[in-house]
Design an enzyme around this catalytic site. Sequence first.
Site, PDB file in Angstrom:
ATOM      1  N   HIS A 161       0.823  -1.226   0.000  1.00  0.00           N
ATOM      2  CA  HIS A 161       0.000   0.000   0.000  1.00  0.00           C
ATOM      3  C   HIS A 161       0.852   1.270   0.000  1.00  0.00           C
ATOM      4  O   HIS A 161       0.314   2.355  -0.200  1.00  0.00           O
ATOM      5  CB  HIS A 161      -0.946   0.028   1.203  1.00  0.00           C
ATOM      6  CG  HIS A 161      -1.966  -1.064   1.184  1.00  0.00           C
ATOM      7  ND1 HIS A 161      -2.852  -1.222   0.137  1.00  0.00           N
ATOM      8  CD2 HIS A 161      -2.241  -2.066   2.057  1.00  0.00           C
ATOM      9  CE1 HIS A 161      -3.631  -2.272   0.376  1.00  0.00           C
ATOM     10  NE2 HIS A 161      -3.284  -2.809   1.532  1.00  0.00           N
ATOM     11  N   ASP A 195      -2.383 -10.377  -2.647  1.00  0.00           N
ATOM     12  CA  ASP A 195      -3.006  -9.943  -1.391  1.00  0.00           C
ATOM     13  C   ASP A 195      -4.482  -9.614  -1.652  1.00  0.00           C
ATOM     14  O   ASP A 195      -4.845  -9.185  -2.755  1.00  0.00           O
ATOM     15  CB  ASP A 195      -2.265  -8.706  -0.860  1.00  0.00           C
ATOM     16  CG  ASP A 195      -2.713  -8.257   0.522  1.00  0.00           C
ATOM     17  OD1 ASP A 195      -2.031  -8.590   1.502  1.00  0.00           O
ATOM     18  OD2 ASP A 195      -3.764  -7.565   0.618  1.00  0.00           O
ATOM     19  N   HIS A 197      -6.170  -7.152  -0.681  1.00  0.00           N
ATOM     20  CA  HIS A 197      -6.366  -5.726  -0.972  1.00  0.00           C
ATOM     21  C   HIS A 197      -5.573  -5.304  -2.211  1.00  0.00           C
ATOM     22  O   HIS A 197      -4.480  -5.816  -2.449  1.00  0.00           O
ATOM     23  CB  HIS A 197      -5.904  -4.876   0.217  1.00  0.00           C
ATOM     24  CG  HIS A 197      -6.563  -5.214   1.513  1.00  0.00           C
ATOM     25  ND1 HIS A 197      -6.007  -6.087   2.428  1.00  0.00           N
ATOM     26  CD2 HIS A 197      -7.748  -4.813   2.034  1.00  0.00           C
ATOM     27  CE1 HIS A 197      -6.819  -6.196   3.472  1.00  0.00           C
ATOM     28  NE2 HIS A 197      -7.883  -5.443   3.266  1.00  0.00           N
ATOM     29  N   ASP A 284      -4.449 -12.827   3.113  1.00  0.00           N
ATOM     30  CA  ASP A 284      -5.787 -12.403   3.550  1.00  0.00           C
ATOM     31  C   ASP A 284      -6.897 -12.748   2.538  1.00  0.00           C
ATOM     32  O   ASP A 284      -8.065 -12.427   2.755  1.00  0.00           O
ATOM     33  CB  ASP A 284      -5.829 -10.901   3.931  1.00  0.00           C
ATOM     34  CG  ASP A 284      -4.966 -10.021   3.055  1.00  0.00           C
ATOM     35  OD1 ASP A 284      -4.480 -10.495   2.007  1.00  0.00           O
ATOM     36  OD2 ASP A 284      -4.779  -8.838   3.419  1.00  0.00           O
TER      37      ASP A 284
HETATM   38  C1  SP5 Z   1      -1.108  -5.178   3.880  1.00  0.00           C
HETATM   39  C2  SP5 Z   1      -2.591  -5.187   4.127  1.00  0.00           C
HETATM   40  O1  SP5 Z   1      -3.224  -6.240   3.995  1.00  0.00           O
HETATM   41  N1  SP5 Z   1      -3.160  -4.044   4.556  1.00  0.00           N
HETATM   42  C3  SP5 Z   1      -4.555  -3.978   4.777  1.00  0.00           C
HETATM   43  C4  SP5 Z   1      -4.982  -2.699   5.422  1.00  0.00           C
HETATM   44  C5  SP5 Z   1      -6.482  -2.648   5.574  1.00  0.00           C
HETATM   45  N2  SP5 Z   1      -6.891  -1.548   6.381  1.00  0.00           N
HETATM   46  C6  SP5 Z   1      -8.285  -1.199   6.295  1.00  0.00           C
HETATM   47  C7  SP5 Z   1      -9.136  -2.177   7.024  1.00  0.00           C
HETATM   48  C8  SP5 Z   1     -10.619  -1.928   6.850  1.00  0.00           C
HETATM   49  C9  SP5 Z   1     -11.258  -2.614   8.005  1.00  0.00           C
HETATM   50  N3  SP5 Z   1     -12.618  -2.975   7.764  1.00  0.00           N
HETATM   51  C10 SP5 Z   1     -13.161  -3.624   8.938  1.00  0.00           C
HETATM   52  C11 SP5 Z   1     -13.671  -4.997   8.639  1.00  0.00           C
HETATM   53  C12 SP5 Z   1     -13.859  -5.760   9.919  1.00  0.00           C
HETATM   54  N4  SP5 Z   1     -14.643  -6.935   9.696  1.00  0.00           N
HETATM   55 ZN    ZN Z   2      -4.228  -7.134   2.466  1.00  0.00          ZN
END
Ligand code: SP5
Ligand code: ZN
Length: 340
Positions: A161, A195, A197, A284
């Site tokens: 990211h 990943d 994301h 993930d």
């Molecule tokens: C490296 C990596 O995988 N970074 C991911 C960062 C995600 N951060 C935002 C998370 C959004 C959280 N949403 C809450 C869902 C809970 N069930």
């Molecule tokens: Zn991720």
Amino acid sequence: MKVYYSETHRKHQPPFEVFDGGLRTPYMENADRMDRILHALKQTGWAEICEPKDFGLEPIHAVHNKDYIDFLATSWTEWLATEASDKSTLLPATFALRRHPQTPTGLLGRAGYYMMDLSACIVEGTYAAALASANCALSAAEIVANGERSAFALCRPPGHHAGKDYAGGYCFINNASVAANWLSAKGKVALLDIDYHCGNGTQDIFYDRADVLTISLHADPNFEYPHFAGYGGETGTGTGLGFHRNFPLEKGTDDAHYLSALEEALSLIREFAPRYLVISAGMDIYADDPLGTIKVTTEGIGEIGKRISALDLPTVLVMEGGYNNDALGRNIISFLGAFE
Ligand code: SP5
Ligand code: ZN
């Protein structure tokens, strides 16, 4: 397989992150993740844990702006000198839209400029941990450039990211991009990000380049973080046009659907015919990940590994996300086992 790992990550221990809605929650990207993976790796007969070499700042400055890296280096000390009432972690509350060219001189202004969200919290050891993490990726790249078939960079913090001049999503230095850029001096590189994301930082870093093909499979940004990048129509710019691809996936994507998107990505890589392959290996995508919504099984992760491995390219495997700590060890073994 050589596994590059540094204990320095333990110095990076943010006390919390902030979820959507403002909920302060324990930091998901925690040191226990590494302990689970190390424990599983030590039970295999094939993982050789190695200390990374120090490559200095040059390969990092080749990817990230110097002013941003300087910010990572000095911001903790500056934060301690402020009047803030809770100094447990540096986290701004105002973020730059970057429609204006000005970079403010004050610490909170710079923090809002160089950070994209409330999950890349800076603490005392963040900069040291981020450097060590990048050195793990560079060490894996070097051994692969020297003829090793594959190597694993057990990076923490993760990197995909982080863009040229910003942190976000638990990431500070884009480890996989630093490795890919270092390798690109020797030949064409494909960087495939699995990943859950979108690897928005990687996308930004190589968006205008044709010598590094970047491909990301991830949850559709219409409903998932990082929201503002990762759409199907984003394919690169200038000479880089056609050398970035996104595969947005819907909630509930299972092994079969994931693998069919992966096959499309792999055929693009075959066509590009790179000399080296870098994988942003986030776990993930796993069905029971607390941050995920797609449904890839441990066996599916093994199959993803096999299909990537079948490209038969010198491959640098770089750890990214993955937050079901109970499953992380077996998922990583399932994935890496395909490269052994
Ligand atoms: C490296 C990596 O995988 N970074 C991911 C960062 C995600 N951060 C935002 C998370 C959004 C959280 N949403 C809450 C869902 C809970 N069930
Ligand atoms: Zn991720």
